[in-house]
Scaffold this active site. Sequence first.
Site, PDB file in Angstrom:
ATOM      1  N   LEU A   1      22.097 -18.929  27.561  1.00 21.93           N
ATOM      2  CA  LEU A   1      22.467 -18.812  29.228  1.00 21.93           C
ATOM      3  C   LEU A   1      23.213 -17.508  29.210  1.00 21.93           C
ATOM      4  CD1 LEU A   1      24.438 -22.361  29.220  1.00 21.93           C
ATOM      5  CD2 LEU A   1      22.342 -21.633  30.576  1.00 21.93           C
ATOM      6  N   GLY A   2      23.753 -16.644  28.433  1.00 21.78           N
ATOM      7  CA  GLY A   2      24.073 -15.389  28.825  1.00 21.78           C
ATOM      8  C   GLY A   2      25.110 -15.048  27.580  1.00 21.78           C
TER       9      GLY A   2
ATOM     10  N   GLY B   1      28.362 -11.895  26.708  1.00 21.36           N
ATOM     11  CA  GLY B   1      29.340 -10.788  27.187  1.00 21.36           C
ATOM     12  C   GLY B   1      29.312 -10.005  25.974  1.00 21.36           C
TER      13      GLY B   1
ATOM     14  N   LYS C   1      29.497 -21.937  23.196  1.00 22.22           N
ATOM     15  CA  LYS C   1      29.619 -20.351  22.919  1.00 22.22           C
ATOM     16  C   LYS C   1      29.957 -20.375  21.456  1.00 22.22           C
ATOM     17  CE  LYS C   1      32.569 -16.996  24.708  1.00 22.22           C
ATOM     18  NZ  LYS C   1      33.469 -16.657  26.108  1.00 22.22           N
TER      19      LYS C   1
ATOM     20  N   ASP D   1      40.658 -10.665  32.067  1.00 26.52           N
ATOM     21  CA  ASP D   1      39.255 -10.530  32.175  1.00 26.52           C
ATOM     22  C   ASP D   1      38.503 -11.130  33.280  1.00 26.52           C
ATOM     23  OD1 ASP D   1      36.700  -9.096  31.397  1.00 26.52           O
ATOM     24  OD2 ASP D   1      36.305 -10.629  29.632  1.00 26.52           O
TER      25      ASP D   1
HETATM   26  P1  ADP Z   1      31.766 -13.531  27.045  1.00 29.82           P
HETATM   27  O1  ADP Z   1      33.099 -14.070  26.367  1.00 29.82           O
HETATM   28  O2  ADP Z   1      30.826 -12.976  25.845  1.00 29.82           O
HETATM   29  O3  ADP Z   1      31.891 -12.499  28.182  1.00 29.82           O
HETATM   30  P2  ADP Z   1      31.220 -15.754  28.543  1.00 29.82           P
HETATM   31  O4  ADP Z   1      31.914 -17.139  28.295  1.00 29.82           O
HETATM   32  O5  ADP Z   1      31.637 -15.021  29.698  1.00 29.82           O
HETATM   33  O6  ADP Z   1      31.031 -15.035  27.367  1.00 29.82           O
HETATM   34  O7  ADP Z   1      29.808 -16.063  28.968  1.00 29.82           O
HETATM   35  C1  ADP Z   1      28.659 -15.222  28.950  1.00 29.82           C
HETATM   36  C2  ADP Z   1      27.532 -15.639  30.125  1.00 29.82           C
HETATM   37  O8  ADP Z   1      27.007 -16.895  29.994  1.00 29.82           O
HETATM   38  C3  ADP Z   1      28.417 -15.849  31.347  1.00 29.82           C
HETATM   39  O9  ADP Z   1      28.444 -14.748  32.332  1.00 29.82           O
HETATM   40  C4  ADP Z   1      27.425 -17.004  32.135  1.00 29.82           C
HETATM   41  O10 ADP Z   1      26.411 -16.264  32.661  1.00 29.82           O
HETATM   42  C5  ADP Z   1      26.786 -17.991  30.975  1.00 29.82           C
HETATM   43  N1  ADP Z   1      27.854 -19.189  30.863  1.00 29.82           N
HETATM   44  C6  ADP Z   1      28.985 -19.165  30.099  1.00 29.82           C
HETATM   45  N2  ADP Z   1      29.582 -20.476  30.091  1.00 29.82           N
HETATM   46  C7  ADP Z   1      28.754 -20.992  30.900  1.00 29.82           C
HETATM   47  C8  ADP Z   1      28.741 -22.456  31.137  1.00 29.82           C
HETATM   48  N3  ADP Z   1      29.675 -23.220  30.693  1.00 29.82           N
HETATM   49  N4  ADP Z   1      27.742 -22.917  31.870  1.00 29.82           N
HETATM   50  C9  ADP Z   1      26.714 -22.169  32.345  1.00 29.82           C
HETATM   51  N5  ADP Z   1      26.602 -21.027  32.163  1.00 29.82           N
HETATM   52  C10 ADP Z   1      27.445 -20.269  31.091  1.00 29.82           C
HETATM   53 MG    MG Z   2      32.413 -13.010  29.926  1.00 36.86          MG
END
Ligand code: ADP
Ligand code: MG
Length: 314
Positions: free
Chosen positions: A44-45, A47, A71, A163
Amino acid sequence: RAVVRELDRIKEQREQELVSGVIPPQETDPTDFKRRFLKKIRKLGEGNFGMVELCLYDPNGDQTGELVAAKSLKSENESNNLRREINTIRNLFHENIVKYKGICNEEGGMNIKLIMEYLPAGSLKDYLPRNKSTINQKRLLLYALQICQGMEYLGSQNYIHRDLAARNVLVENESLVKIGDFGLTKSIKEDKDYYTVTEEQDSPVYWYAPECLISRKFYKASDVWSFGVTLYELMTYCDRERSPPQIFIKMIGRSHGQMTMARLVYALEEGRRMPCPQSCPEMVYSLMRRCWSHAPDDRMHFKDLIKEFEFLLS
Ligand code: ADP
Ligand code: MG
């Protein structure tokens, strides 16, 4: 004696029900996700620290399971951060905060995963540029209001997010957003209203207030500054050409390594700020500016911001 006989009868009856499947065998902990039933669908993504995958949790093995977001961390040595994130998010219950579902412990707890609800529309940073034509300014202000409501709740639980940015706000549907990514969130002790940062690498510097950059202190008011930057992102529909890093780099000039921080701090201390985004109402820009007061004490509070957005939306 009669009692013992009665107990035996009940026990026998229960065993009967168990084998016939009337009662499910042993109540299981719904927050304990078994690795073997968790099937990855797609990424999904990601960071700075984590990686989030869409998974199907399918304990019956018949594709009837539920979709969840899982995650994990990119590097093993961040596992304490994820544990801290899990401990934060599992205690938060608010309509504008992403819901915690549980954890998945693999190989004796080495590779832990945070399981949360899946939000199909992704983050505001993905969603806004794609849906620009159907989202009016009023909608953007509704998102701003909801972010403030989530942040007000977070503060009431004595957490600092650290953040807050459009990339960390998730979209449930066109009229509901939720704050996600509690990776950098710290709980503040009752006697301290700031947290001192130790890790410097990968900081989202362009979202940070001067005191975070200068003395690595984080107050609730530092989250308000970051909210101002997030509001700026909202009003530009997260246009990549006008992202806060782009705007600040234009302002301070391109530089290498350490100099960026020093130049950014210098510009902020001189009172320089991002300009009013094109087609953003002055009223809304003035709220941003009141989030960007140099002194933390001079900034707005989330409570006041909520009132302002409610007024603008009425
Ligand atoms: P990091 O701590 O690495 O920044 P994030 O929790 O911000 O990780 O998640 C990274 C990306 O994954 C987010 O910017 C979003 O695009 C996607 N994402 C995170 N959580 C969800 C979720 N519950 N449902 C859908 N997409 C998600
Ligand atoms: Mg993030």
